[in-house]
Design a protein around this motif. Structure first.
Motif, PDB file in Angstrom:
ATOM      1  N   GLY A  54       0.733  -1.351  -0.098  1.00 29.99           N
ATOM      2  CA  GLY A  54       0.119   0.068   0.087  1.00 29.99           C
ATOM      3  C   GLY A  54       0.891   1.289   0.187  1.00 29.99           C
ATOM      4  O   GLY A  54       0.622   2.191  -0.831  1.00 29.99           O
ATOM      5  N   PRO A  55       1.807   1.387   0.727  1.00 29.37           N
ATOM      6  CA  PRO A  55       2.862   2.476   0.938  1.00 29.37           C
ATOM      7  C   PRO A  55       3.400   3.161  -0.336  1.00 29.37           C
ATOM      8  O   PRO A  55       3.718   3.958  -0.776  1.00 29.37           O
ATOM      9  N   LEU A  56       3.633   1.900  -1.565  1.00 25.24           N
ATOM     10  CA  LEU A  56       4.170   2.041  -2.552  1.00 25.24           C
ATOM     11  C   LEU A  56       3.548   3.074  -3.449  1.00 25.24           C
ATOM     12  O   LEU A  56       4.128   3.874  -4.082  1.00 25.24           O
ATOM     13  N   ALA A  57       2.236   3.162  -3.363  1.00 29.76           N
ATOM     14  CA  ALA A  57       1.250   4.085  -4.228  1.00 29.76           C
ATOM     15  C   ALA A  57       1.766   5.746  -3.958  1.00 29.76           C
ATOM     16  O   ALA A  57       2.004   6.211  -4.924  1.00 29.76           O
ATOM     17  N   TYR A  58       1.855   5.754  -2.452  1.00 28.30           N
ATOM     18  CA  TYR A  58       2.325   7.074  -2.136  1.00 28.30           C
ATOM     19  C   TYR A  58       3.750   7.377  -2.552  1.00 28.30           C
ATOM     20  O   TYR A  58       3.955   8.654  -2.969  1.00 28.30           O
ATOM     21  N   ARG A  59       4.469   6.338  -2.402  1.00 23.63           N
ATOM     22  CA  ARG A  59       5.983   6.747  -2.801  1.00 23.63           C
ATOM     23  C   ARG A  59       6.123   6.822  -4.206  1.00 23.63           C
ATOM     24  O   ARG A  59       7.029   7.700  -4.756  1.00 23.63           O
ATOM     25  N   VAL A  60       5.613   6.309  -5.019  1.00 26.41           N
ATOM     26  CA  VAL A  60       5.738   6.583  -6.641  1.00 26.41           C
ATOM     27  C   VAL A  60       5.014   7.871  -6.974  1.00 26.41           C
ATOM     28  O   VAL A  60       5.586   8.692  -7.499  1.00 26.41           O
ATOM     29  N   ALA A  61       3.715   8.050  -6.302  1.00 29.30           N
ATOM     30  CA  ALA A  61       3.304   9.504  -6.469  1.00 29.30           C
ATOM     31  C   ALA A  61       4.212  10.662  -6.108  1.00 29.30           C
ATOM     32  O   ALA A  61       4.269  11.708  -6.681  1.00 29.30           O
ATOM     33  N   ARG A  62       4.719  10.576  -4.823  1.00 27.79           N
ATOM     34  CA  ARG A  62       5.772  11.343  -4.259  1.00 27.79           C
ATOM     35  C   ARG A  62       7.043  11.832  -5.266  1.00 27.79           C
ATOM     36  O   ARG A  62       7.117  12.816  -5.276  1.00 27.79           O
ATOM     37  N   GLY A  63       7.499  10.558  -5.733  1.00 28.03           N
ATOM     38  CA  GLY A  63       8.597  10.429  -6.576  1.00 28.03           C
ATOM     39  C   GLY A  63       8.219  11.361  -7.872  1.00 28.03           C
ATOM     40  O   GLY A  63       9.099  12.209  -8.681  1.00 28.03           O
ATOM     41  N   VAL A  64       6.834  11.459  -8.403  1.00 26.08           N
ATOM     42  CA  VAL A  64       6.417  12.187  -9.831  1.00 26.08           C
ATOM     43  C   VAL A  64       6.207  13.468  -9.205  1.00 26.08           C
ATOM     44  O   VAL A  64       6.572  14.412  -9.990  1.00 26.08           O
ATOM     45  N   LEU A  65       5.386  13.648  -8.239  1.00 27.88           N
ATOM     46  CA  LEU A  65       4.824  15.096  -8.105  1.00 27.88           C
ATOM     47  C   LEU A  65       5.726  15.767  -7.048  1.00 27.88           C
ATOM     48  O   LEU A  65       5.567  17.038  -7.237  1.00 27.88           O
ATOM     49  N   ARG A  66       6.384  15.325  -6.339  1.00 26.79           N
ATOM     50  CA  ARG A  66       7.502  15.992  -5.270  1.00 26.79           C
ATOM     51  C   ARG A  66       6.555  16.947  -4.341  1.00 26.79           C
ATOM     52  O   ARG A  66       6.759  18.079  -4.150  1.00 26.79           O
ATOM     53  N   ASN A  67       5.109  16.469  -4.025  1.00 26.08           N
ATOM     54  CA  ASN A  67       4.318  17.279  -3.119  1.00 26.08           C
ATOM     55  C   ASN A  67       3.534  16.444  -2.325  1.00 26.08           C
ATOM     56  O   ASN A  67       3.016  15.433  -2.961  1.00 26.08           O
ATOM     57  N   THR A  68       3.646  16.539  -1.087  1.00 34.14           N
ATOM     58  CA  THR A  68       3.302  15.794  -0.244  1.00 34.14           C
ATOM     59  C   THR A  68       1.770  15.535  -0.436  1.00 34.14           C
ATOM     60  O   THR A  68       1.050  14.285  -0.403  1.00 34.14           O
ATOM     61  N   ALA A  69       1.122  16.477  -0.201  1.00 36.30           N
ATOM     62  CA  ALA A  69      -0.483  16.708  -0.438  1.00 36.30           C
ATOM     63  C   ALA A  69      -0.987  16.065  -1.711  1.00 36.30           C
ATOM     64  O   ALA A  69      -1.915  15.247  -1.680  1.00 36.30           O
ATOM     65  N   ASP A  70      -0.430  16.410  -2.792  1.00 39.67           N
ATOM     66  CA  ASP A  70      -0.914  15.988  -4.109  1.00 39.67           C
ATOM     67  C   ASP A  70      -0.495  14.408  -3.934  1.00 39.67           C
ATOM     68  O   ASP A  70      -1.146  13.569  -4.592  1.00 39.67           O
ATOM     69  N   ALA A  71       0.610  14.104  -3.460  1.00 38.93           N
ATOM     70  CA  ALA A  71       0.963  12.930  -3.590  1.00 38.93           C
ATOM     71  C   ALA A  71      -0.042  11.889  -2.472  1.00 38.93           C
ATOM     72  O   ALA A  71      -0.436  10.443  -3.052  1.00 38.93           O
ATOM     73  N   GLU A  72      -0.472  12.161  -1.710  1.00 44.21           N
ATOM     74  CA  GLU A  72      -1.423  11.623  -0.892  1.00 44.21           C
ATOM     75  C   GLU A  72      -2.740  11.525  -1.566  1.00 44.21           C
ATOM     76  O   GLU A  72      -3.241  10.417  -1.475  1.00 44.21           O
TER      77      GLU A  72
END
Length: 195
Positions: A36-54
């Motif tokens: 499950g946490p992998l989805a957040y890490r991938v999104a964070r790597g692309v977006l570089r924004n915690t709120a958007d990644a969440e």
């Protein structure tokens, strides 16, 4: 003495369907606990924004939940979730870029970034901007393997399993991604040095 049980027609189908849904839900929860946490890490790597990644990670998990029964090979859930999160993050990034471009074009046609106070700070910020743009310019397949290898620390074999491609393909994509990134940044690094 035997006990007779009256079963209404169609009731057994509902019970079987409910049991199947409970099994599917339980299997999804088990797989989600693993990655499950992998989805957040991938999104964070692309977006570089915690709120958007969440937000993107929640949307990816919701989509995965809604379509889990359509996944044929459940052992590939991790790679499937990575692809969902990565594509949603790219969509969010592209949408934000289009919105920003539209807003700056309409509100401030002469929009210029503010000058930095110190030359080193300016050079550093400029290089970070060039790095972000260079990463964004990489083709999606190259950027994904680079993010998984460099940002997430996955091995070649793990990336191959996640993306359902061969290890040789992963190696070549990482090689080409690094080479393209170095070429894009070499010009900017020389400009900064000559100042």
């Amino acid at each position: 003495m035997q006990e007779l049980v009256l079963v209404q027609p169609g009731r057994t189908d509902e019970l079987e369907q409910g049991a199947a849904q409970a099994d599917t839900r339980r299997e999804f929860e088990e797989r989600l606990a693993e990655c499950g946490p992998l989805a957040y890490r991938v999104a964070r790597g692309v977006l570089r924004n915690t709120a958007d990644a969440e937000d993107v990670a929640q949307e990816a998990l919701l989509r995965a939940y809604r379509q889990f029964d359509r996944l044929r090979d459940r052992s590939r859930f991790r790679a499937w979730l990575v692809r969902i999160a990565f594509r949603l993050a790219l969509d969010r990034l592209r949408s934000a870029k289009r919105r920003e471009l539209r807003d700056t074009t309409w509100s401030q046609p002469e929009h210029q970034p503010p000058p930095a106070n110190a030359e080193d700070l300016a050079a550093s910020n400029e290089f970070e901007g060039h790095l972000d743009r260079a990463l964004a310019e990489l083709p999606e397949k190259l950027r994904l393997v680079l993010l998984l290898a460099a940002m997430e620390g996955h091995t070649i074999d793990q990336i191959a399993a996640l993306l359902s491609i061969s290890a040789g393909t992963v190696k070549s994509r990482i090689f080409y991604a690094r080479r393209q990134l170095a070429e894009k940044l070499r010009c900017h690094a020389n400009i900064i040095k000559t100042r």
